[in-house]
Design a protein around this motif. Structure first.
Motif, mmCIF file in Angstrom:
data_model
loop_
_atom_site.group_PDB
_atom_site.id
_atom_site.type_symbol
_atom_site.label_atom_id
_atom_site.label_comp_id
_atom_site.label_asym_id
_atom_site.label_seq_id
_atom_site.Cartn_x
_atom_site.Cartn_y
_atom_site.Cartn_z
ATOM 1 N N ARG B 8 52.976 61.822 62.051
ATOM 2 C CA ARG B 8 52.436 60.644 62.735
ATOM 3 C C ARG B 8 50.980 60.845 63.133
ATOM 4 N NH1 ARG B 8 54.073 55.510 62.562
ATOM 5 N NH2 ARG B 8 56.262 55.544 62.065
ATOM 6 N N GLU B 9 50.687 62.097 63.514
ATOM 7 C CA GLU B 9 49.331 62.379 63.993
ATOM 8 C C GLU B 9 48.314 62.277 62.870
ATOM 9 O OE1 GLU B 9 52.034 64.267 64.754
ATOM 10 O OE2 GLU B 9 52.185 63.434 66.756
ATOM 11 N N GLN B 10 48.788 62.574 61.662
ATOM 12 C CA GLN B 10 47.848 62.603 60.537
ATOM 13 C C GLN B 10 47.561 61.219 59.966
ATOM 14 O OE1 GLN B 10 50.243 65.626 58.422
ATOM 15 N NE2 GLN B 10 48.291 66.607 58.024
ATOM 16 N N ILE B 11 48.361 60.224 60.372
ATOM 17 C CA ILE B 11 48.214 58.904 59.767
ATOM 18 C C ILE B 11 46.885 58.274 60.164
ATOM 19 C CG2 ILE B 11 49.084 56.532 59.825
ATOM 20 C CD1 ILE B 11 51.853 57.657 60.026
ATOM 21 N N GLU B 12 46.165 57.896 59.163
ATOM 22 C CA GLU B 12 44.921 57.163 59.393
ATOM 23 C C GLU B 12 45.182 55.703 59.050
ATOM 24 O OE1 GLU B 12 42.066 58.002 60.498
ATOM 25 O OE2 GLU B 12 41.791 60.159 60.260
ATOM 26 N N VAL B 13 44.908 54.850 59.982
ATOM 27 C CA VAL B 13 45.078 53.423 59.724
ATOM 28 C C VAL B 13 43.699 52.810 59.511
ATOM 29 C CG1 VAL B 13 45.916 51.230 60.631
ATOM 30 C CG2 VAL B 13 47.158 53.337 61.133
ATOM 31 N N TYR B 14 43.601 52.053 58.445
ATOM 32 C CA TYR B 14 42.293 51.477 58.104
ATOM 33 C C TYR B 14 42.340 49.952 58.212
ATOM 34 C CZ TYR B 14 41.387 56.088 56.142
ATOM 35 O OH TYR B 14 41.232 57.427 55.988
ATOM 36 N N ARG B 59 46.365 49.829 55.182
ATOM 37 C CA ARG B 59 46.576 49.214 56.499
ATOM 38 C C ARG B 59 47.794 49.809 57.211
ATOM 39 N NH1 ARG B 59 45.338 43.293 54.138
ATOM 40 N NH2 ARG B 59 43.186 43.083 54.810
ATOM 41 N N ARG B 60 48.752 50.225 56.386
ATOM 42 C CA ARG B 60 49.968 50.851 56.927
ATOM 43 C C ARG B 60 50.694 49.954 57.927
ATOM 44 N NH1 ARG B 60 46.744 55.691 56.130
ATOM 45 N NH2 ARG B 60 47.923 57.089 54.798
ATOM 46 N N SER B 61 50.593 48.670 57.715
ATOM 47 C CA SER B 61 51.313 47.710 58.556
ATOM 48 C C SER B 61 52.187 46.875 57.634
ATOM 49 C CB SER B 61 50.323 46.815 59.300
ATOM 50 O OG SER B 61 50.945 45.626 59.715
ATOM 51 N N THR B 163 39.785 54.854 44.307
ATOM 52 C CA THR B 163 38.679 55.746 44.664
ATOM 53 C C THR B 163 37.428 54.934 44.996
ATOM 54 O OG1 THR B 163 39.608 57.290 43.076
ATOM 55 C CG2 THR B 163 37.401 57.783 43.883
ATOM 56 N N LEU B 164 37.182 53.921 44.210
ATOM 57 C CA LEU B 164 36.030 53.058 44.474
ATOM 58 C C LEU B 164 36.219 52.277 45.777
ATOM 59 C CD1 LEU B 164 35.321 51.514 40.940
ATOM 60 C CD2 LEU B 164 33.884 53.111 42.183
ATOM 61 N N MET B 165 37.440 51.792 45.957
ATOM 62 C CA MET B 165 37.670 50.927 47.121
ATOM 63 C C MET B 165 37.803 51.702 48.430
ATOM 64 S SD MET B 165 40.099 48.015 45.494
ATOM 65 C CE MET B 165 40.446 47.315 47.078
ATOM 66 N N ASP B 166 37.977 53.008 48.324
ATOM 67 C CA ASP B 166 38.030 53.822 49.543
ATOM 68 C C ASP B 166 36.749 53.663 50.363
ATOM 69 O OD1 ASP B 166 40.550 54.835 49.327
ATOM 70 O OD2 ASP B 166 39.960 56.596 48.167
ATOM 71 N N ARG B 167 35.674 53.352 49.653
ATOM 72 C CA ARG B 167 34.388 53.203 50.349
ATOM 73 C C ARG B 167 34.341 51.949 51.224
ATOM 74 N NH1 ARG B 167 30.395 54.772 45.294
ATOM 75 N NH2 ARG B 167 31.429 56.740 44.844
ATOM 76 N N LEU B 168 35.244 51.042 50.961
ATOM 77 C CA LEU B 168 35.238 49.787 51.725
ATOM 78 C C LEU B 168 36.110 49.872 52.986
ATOM 79 C CD1 LEU B 168 35.682 47.364 48.675
ATOM 80 C CD2 LEU B 168 33.557 47.933 49.854
ATOM 81 N N LYS B 169 36.819 50.996 53.099
ATOM 82 C CA LYS B 169 37.736 51.114 54.238
ATOM 83 C C LYS B 169 36.960 51.427 55.517
ATOM 84 C CE LYS B 169 40.587 54.236 52.460
ATOM 85 N NZ LYS B 169 41.779 55.066 52.171
ATOM 86 N N GLU B 170 37.481 50.876 56.611
ATOM 87 C CA GLU B 170 36.906 51.179 57.931
ATOM 88 C C GLU B 170 38.035 51.669 58.822
ATOM 89 O OE1 GLU B 170 35.259 47.531 59.275
ATOM 90 O OE2 GLU B 170 33.940 47.316 57.544
#
Lengths: 442, 172
Positions: B8-14, B59-61, B163-170
């Motif tokens: 759970r701690e490692q989850i990054e939500v974008y 988004r992990r939602s 890989t390309l779209m990873d740059r658009l994540k916030e």
């Protein structure tokens, strides 16, 4: 995000509720797709198409413009040679066209005698294919013409190679075309040689198949498939494709058809916006018989009256062809005596006689220079009967010269209908009773 | 090809900006409709599906994932002449599944992305075929070899695209 929703919680819920209702509404509400159309489409579908197609239109126009700029102004290598080749080809085609026009004119007249109604393409609109459904299970494309351009649902769409599909959805500036290889599509077709009719359908894989062809039918690979006109969408005679693989087994054949049009690479298409149903021109043909129609195809004698002393072979020069003088033989449904190659040329000094009955069962030939295109030349006994309805005048030669169609022998004689100049007709070169001319439809 | 579970701690939500969230799906649908006309082989790819998987996993939602899938699927349906909802339902399920999986798996690695994308492609196709055959009545034939090849092809393109779209994540 959490902060935003927390702060504007109620507004967010309101927005979500409105959004969901809007989506639901868009799904349920049907909007009239164009002013003239009675069909309607879901609002969501209208929105989606309106959002996607302008971009597609823009890209296609930019692509076309760039391509035109390059090909029309920059990349002109080999254009002179190509121009020369095309001009040569054009000349050949012009000659061919003359012959085909003659054939077409005759065919139309014969059809009119039969009371044949045929649909002709009267008006088309060129359109550019700007998009597709993006799904292999839905073989539709979008074109950049809509109701403002006169497109309506159900209109057939063709390309230079063959039929493409039909319009199923029209918006103001965009239309959706169902391709013939979609599995919900169906086209009435006929095989060019065997005249076998069938319904052309698409498969999920995009293949075209001829449906419900009985296994005992003889379907040959490579035979051309044309539209039959039976579906009331496509005019008759448009190319559909060619027969590919034919699999036997079971009650029906599995006949695959290779489409004539490149359905996977469509760029420009023509939408048939107006079809014309040609009624038989009764006024023009009421006094004309099939014999007269065919007679117009036959070469004419020169202006001067034919000299009685001349033989048939002299009249036609060196051509030693003979043909039964039975123009009426082309009448539909009537056995046709066919021309024969110079087996019995009239002896010198033979006087041409008017059409008269000849004893039944005799082989009657007459000199005639016309080759009539591809009509096979054979000798056939002529069953003579007394002529009716003034048939004797129908095959009389006139002294009016007439241009010979390209590819035919030099004009020597022609037979012209009596109604035109009955008084001025000269005796025919050589005549024989028309085979069954009495049955010729009026 | 490492697939690892994530605590759970490692989850990054974008999250994604509104322009990205709207324009990327529209661009994918546009390319899906436009490119097969020029390159017929392109019809093997399903760009909108890849976008659904990417957004859902990032988004992990589950709600966001299914909503993304539903909207993109319905838009894709709109361009066909079939009833609306065939792609919609398939992509809704995929969006939900991808976001659910994103919570449990490290979906940042190439191996995971390959497996997840190819797996979800097959799931998507199964749902699509089921609905299209049973509800819409389309005469579709399932060909395993074709679907597996398409799954691998989509997975490869998906990895590159992600890989390309990873740059658009916030970071949310």
């Amino acid at each position: 995000m959490d902060t935003f929703i927390g702060r504007y919680r109620n507004v967010s819920i309101l927005a979500a509720a409105v959004f969901l209702q809007l989506i639901g509404l868009a799904y349920q509400v049907k909007k009239q797709t164009s002013k003239d159309s009675e069909e309607s489409s879901r609002l969501l579908r209208v929105w989606a198409i309106s959002a996607i197609t302008p971009l597609e239109k823009g890209i296609v126009r930019l692509q076309t413009g760039t391509g035109n700029l390059w090909h029309n102004y920059v990349y002109l290598r080999g254009v002179r040679q190509e121009n020369r080749d095309l001009q040569e080809k054009l000349q050949k085609l012009q000659l061919e066209q003359v012959r085909l026009q003659q054939d077409a004119t005759q065919a139309r007249r014969l059809q009119s005698l039969l009371g044949f109604k045929e649909q002709f393409i009267d008006q088309t609109i060129a359109a550019q294919v700007i998009g597709s459904s993006g799904s292999e299970q839905s073989r539709v494309v979008y074109i950049d013409k809509g109701s403002t351009d006169g497109i309506k649902e159900g209109m057939p769409v063709i390309s230079a190679e063959g039929i493409v599909g039909k319009v199923i959805l029209v918006q103001s500036s965009v239309s959706q075309v169902l391709l013939i290889n979609d599995q919900t599509s169906g086209v009435g077709t006929i095989l060019e040689q065997s005249r076998l009719q069938g319904v052309l359908k698409g498969r999920a894989s995009g293949q075209l198949v001829l449906d419900k062809v009985m296994s005992e039918e003889d379907v040959k690979t490579g035979e051309r498939v044309l539209t039959s006109g039976g579906d009331q969408i496509f005019p008759k005679g448009l190319p559909v494709g060619t027969i590919g693989e034919v699999k036997r087994g079971g009650e029906f054949l599995q006949v695959q058809v290779k489409p004539a049009a490149a359905l996977n690479h469509l760029e420009e298409v023509l939408v048939i916006t107006k079809k014309r149903e040609r009624e038989p021109d009764k006024a023009a043909v009421s006094s004309m018989r099939a014999a007269d129609i065919l007679a117009q195809r036959l070469p004419q004698v020169p202006d001067k009256p034919a000299e009685p002393a001349k033989t048939g072979s002299q009249i036609i020069g060196s051509t030693n062809l003979t043909k039964p003088a039975t123009a009426g033989g082309m009448a539909p449904g009537v056995a046709q005596p066919k021309p024969t190659i110079g087996a019995s040329v009239p002896s010198p000094g033979t006087q041409p006689k008017p059409i008269a009955p000849v004893p039944t069962g005799t082989t009657q030939t007459t000199t005639h220079p016309a080759t009539l295109g591809s009509v096979p030349l054979t000798t056939k006994p002529v069953q003579s009967r007394p002529l009716q309805n003034g048939a004797s005048g129908n095959a009389q030669a006139t002294s009016q010269p007439k241009a010979t169609p390209a590819g035919t022998a030099p004009a020597a004689t022609t037979v012209k209908k009596p109604a035109a100049q009955p008084a001025q007709t000269t005796p025919p070169i050589q005549t024989a009773p028309q085979s069954d001319t009495g049955d010729t439809p009026q | 090809m490492a697939v690892s579970y994530t605590s759970r701690e490692q989850i990054e939500v974008y999250r994604f900006s509104w322009p990205v969230a709207i324009l990327i799906p529209l661009l994918a649908i546009f390319l899906q409709a436009f490119l097969p006309l020029r390159f017929s082989f392109f019809s093997i790819f399903d760009l909108p599906l890849l976008i659904v998987i990417f957004f859902a996993m990032a988004r992990r939602s589950q709600v966001a994932g299914l909503m993304t899938g539903a909207v993109i699927g319905l838009l894709q349906d709109s361009l066909t002449h079939h009833p609306l909802g065939v792609y919609g339902i398939a992509k809704t399920v995929v969006g939900y599944g991808a976001s659910s999986l994103g919570v449990k798996l490290d979906v940042e690695s190439v191996g995971t992305r390959l497996l997840v994308t190819s797996g979800f492609y097959v799931v998507h196709q199964i749902i699509y075929f089921t609905i299209a055959r049973l509800l819409v009545g389309l005469d579709l034939h399932w060909v395993w070899s074709r679907e597996l090849i398409a799954a691998v092809a989509n997975a490869v393109v998906g990895v590159l695209l992600f890989t390309l779209m990873d740059r658009l994540k916030e970071r949310a």
